[in-house]
Design an enzyme around this catalytic site. Sequence first.
Site, short mmCIF file in Angstrom:
data_model
loop_
_atom_site.label_atom_id
_atom_site.label_comp_id
_atom_site.label_asym_id
_atom_site.label_seq_id
_atom_site.Cartn_x
_atom_site.Cartn_y
_atom_site.Cartn_z
N ALA A 98 -1.97 -7.92 -4.76
CA ALA A 98 -2.27 -8.29 -6.14
C ALA A 98 -2.03 -9.79 -6.27
CB ALA A 98 -1.35 -7.52 -7.08
N GLY A 141 -0.99 -4.69 -2.68
CA GLY A 141 -2.13 -4.03 -3.31
C GLY A 141 -3.34 -3.93 -2.40
N GLU A 144 -2.73 -0.87 -0.47
CA GLU A 144 -2.88 0.25 -1.41
C GLU A 144 -4.35 0.53 -1.71
OE1 GLU A 144 -0.15 -1.66 -4.19
OE2 GLU A 144 1.15 0.08 -4.07
N GLU A 164 6.12 -6.19 -1.08
CA GLU A 164 6.53 -6.46 -2.47
C GLU A 164 8.02 -6.73 -2.59
OE1 GLU A 164 4.47 -4.04 -1.53
OE2 GLU A 164 2.79 -3.86 -2.93
C1 HXC Z 1 -1.97 -15.00 -4.99
C2 HXC Z 1 -2.16 -15.59 -2.77
C3 HXC Z 1 -1.71 -14.32 -2.38
C4 HXC Z 1 -1.40 -13.38 -3.39
C5 HXC Z 1 -2.10 -15.49 -0.63
N1 HXC Z 1 -2.38 -16.26 -1.67
N2 HXC Z 1 -1.69 -14.30 -1.04
N3 HXC Z 1 -2.28 -15.91 -4.07
N4 HXC Z 1 -1.53 -13.77 -4.68
N5 HXC Z 1 -1.01 -12.15 -3.11
C6 HXC Z 1 -2.88 -17.66 -1.65
C7 HXC Z 1 -1.77 -18.65 -1.34
O1 HXC Z 1 -1.02 -18.95 -2.47
C8 HXC Z 1 -2.59 -19.82 -0.82
O2 HXC Z 1 -3.18 -20.51 -1.89
C9 HXC Z 1 -3.74 -19.13 -0.09
O3 HXC Z 1 -3.82 -17.81 -0.61
C10 HXC Z 1 -3.50 -19.04 1.40
O4 HXC Z 1 -2.24 -18.42 1.61
P1 HXC Z 1 -1.14 -19.00 2.60
O5 HXC Z 1 0.13 -18.38 2.25
O6 HXC Z 1 -1.17 -20.48 2.63
O7 HXC Z 1 -1.70 -18.44 4.01
P2 HXC Z 1 -0.88 -18.03 5.30
O8 HXC Z 1 0.18 -19.06 5.59
O9 HXC Z 1 -1.91 -17.77 6.33
O10 HXC Z 1 -0.14 -16.68 4.94
C11 HXC Z 1 -0.87 -15.54 4.66
C12 HXC Z 1 0.01 -14.44 4.01
C13 HXC Z 1 0.74 -15.06 2.77
C14 HXC Z 1 1.05 -13.96 5.00
C15 HXC Z 1 -0.89 -13.29 3.63
O11 HXC Z 1 -0.26 -15.70 1.96
C16 HXC Z 1 1.45 -14.05 1.93
O12 HXC Z 1 2.55 -13.64 2.29
N6 HXC Z 1 0.86 -13.67 0.80
C17 HXC Z 1 1.49 -12.80 -0.14
C18 HXC Z 1 1.48 -11.39 0.33
C19 HXC Z 1 2.15 -10.45 -0.66
O13 HXC Z 1 3.35 -10.64 -0.98
N7 HXC Z 1 1.41 -9.45 -1.16
C20 HXC Z 1 1.93 -8.54 -2.16
C21 HXC Z 1 1.67 -9.06 -3.54
S1 HXC Z 1 2.36 -8.02 -4.75
P3 HXC Z 1 -2.68 -21.99 -2.32
O14 HXC Z 1 -3.66 -22.40 -3.36
O15 HXC Z 1 -1.29 -21.80 -2.82
O16 HXC Z 1 -2.75 -22.80 -1.05
C22 HXC Z 1 1.33 -6.69 -4.83
C23 HXC Z 1 1.74 -5.64 -5.82
C24 HXC Z 1 0.71 -4.60 -5.95
O17 HXC Z 1 0.36 -6.58 -4.19
C25 HXC Z 1 1.07 -3.67 -7.03
C26 HXC Z 1 -0.14 -3.14 -7.72
C27 HXC Z 1 -0.83 -4.12 -8.54
#
Ligand code: HXC
Length: 290
Positions: A98, A141, A144, A164
């Site tokens: 998400a 997400g 999911e 998360e």
């Molecule tokens: C918003 C995101 C994002 C996310 C990545 N980006 N994941 N933006 N929400 N979930 C954005 C980053 O901010 C960045 O933009 C760009 O994508 C590239 O990401 P990087 O982190 O620079 O890339 P990398 O170093 O290759 O790492 C990749 C990654 C990491 C390991 C996937 O991005 C990451 O850990 N993302 C978050 C994963 C996460 O926690 N997912 C769960 C979310 S909560 P900018 O502009 O900043 O450079 C969830 C809850 C669901 O899903 C519940 C139901 C709704």
Amino acid sequence: MASLSTLLFRGPALLRSCPRLSAARNYAAGGNFEYIVTEKKGKNNNVGLIQLNRPKALNALCEGLIKEINQALMTFQEDPSIGAIVLTGSEKAFAAGADIKEMQDKTFQACYSGTLLKDWDRITQLKKPVIAAVNGYALGGGCELAMMCDIIYAGEKAQFGQPEILIGTIPGAGGTQRLTRIVGKSLAMEMVLTGDRISAQEAKQAGLISKIFPVDKLVEEAILCAEKIANNSKIVTEMAKESVNAAYETTLAEGIKMEKKLFYSTFATEDRKEGMTAFVEKRKPNFKDK
Ligand code: HXC
């Protein structure tokens, strides 16, 4: 040459080079998409492909993206020529979860009374089968969403995770429920509590996905599987999907009862008669989806 229906379902790139099609696209693909690309695929144009296309955010599932996925799914659901759908992302990310930036300032009150998660599981209400073709990250997400699909194929470098906990929250779109039912308590608990990711190979071993392919062959293979499904009777396919899903939603006794009813129901279709007659006459069936 591509058929008109194929052209109508191509995404923004094609339309930019072919502006006269834009009015038709509104009709055929259900809207002007910002975050996805849709296309009809397969020899008979009977597979709907939805590609998440928000590369700068690794396909993070913002509200707009979820809305567009649902819109495209509904368009394919209502299109009688489509028999199965493939949902995919990019080689780097199926979806990184998400949109954290969108959620960052939300309050409990806004989440609880508002619309957060309202449209997330629409995909599970679809009657047509959906195959998730996962390359790269399927996190939070994203994982999911893949689990809401009916079949998951993965590329060799795919990674699945529920991270998360690392950002101070828990899965909210089925991650603690679907994942646990699929891979069992120990692995689900480990993934949810540590945020550690698993590889495509580990996901296959755990039964989360059915097949692994080279990265550049994944979508092609998912489309081939979708074509196989789409070439069968669509109405009987919907019954088969409903029955398999009952295994997740009901007790064994209720599921068995439902399966029997759906099995009997196939005898109300022309396609059941055609399928069995074709077998006896040693020819291919000609299903009419009736
Ligand atoms: C918003 C995101 C994002 C996310 C990545 N980006 N994941 N933006 N929400 N979930 C954005 C980053 O901010 C960045 O933009 C760009 O994508 C590239 O990401 P990087 O982190 O620079 O890339 P990398 O170093 O290759 O790492 C990749 C990654 C990491 C390991 C996937 O991005 C990451 O850990 N993302 C978050 C994963 C996460 O926690 N997912 C769960 C979310 S909560 P900018 O502009 O900043 O450079 C969830 C809850 C669901 O899903 C519940 C139901 C709704």
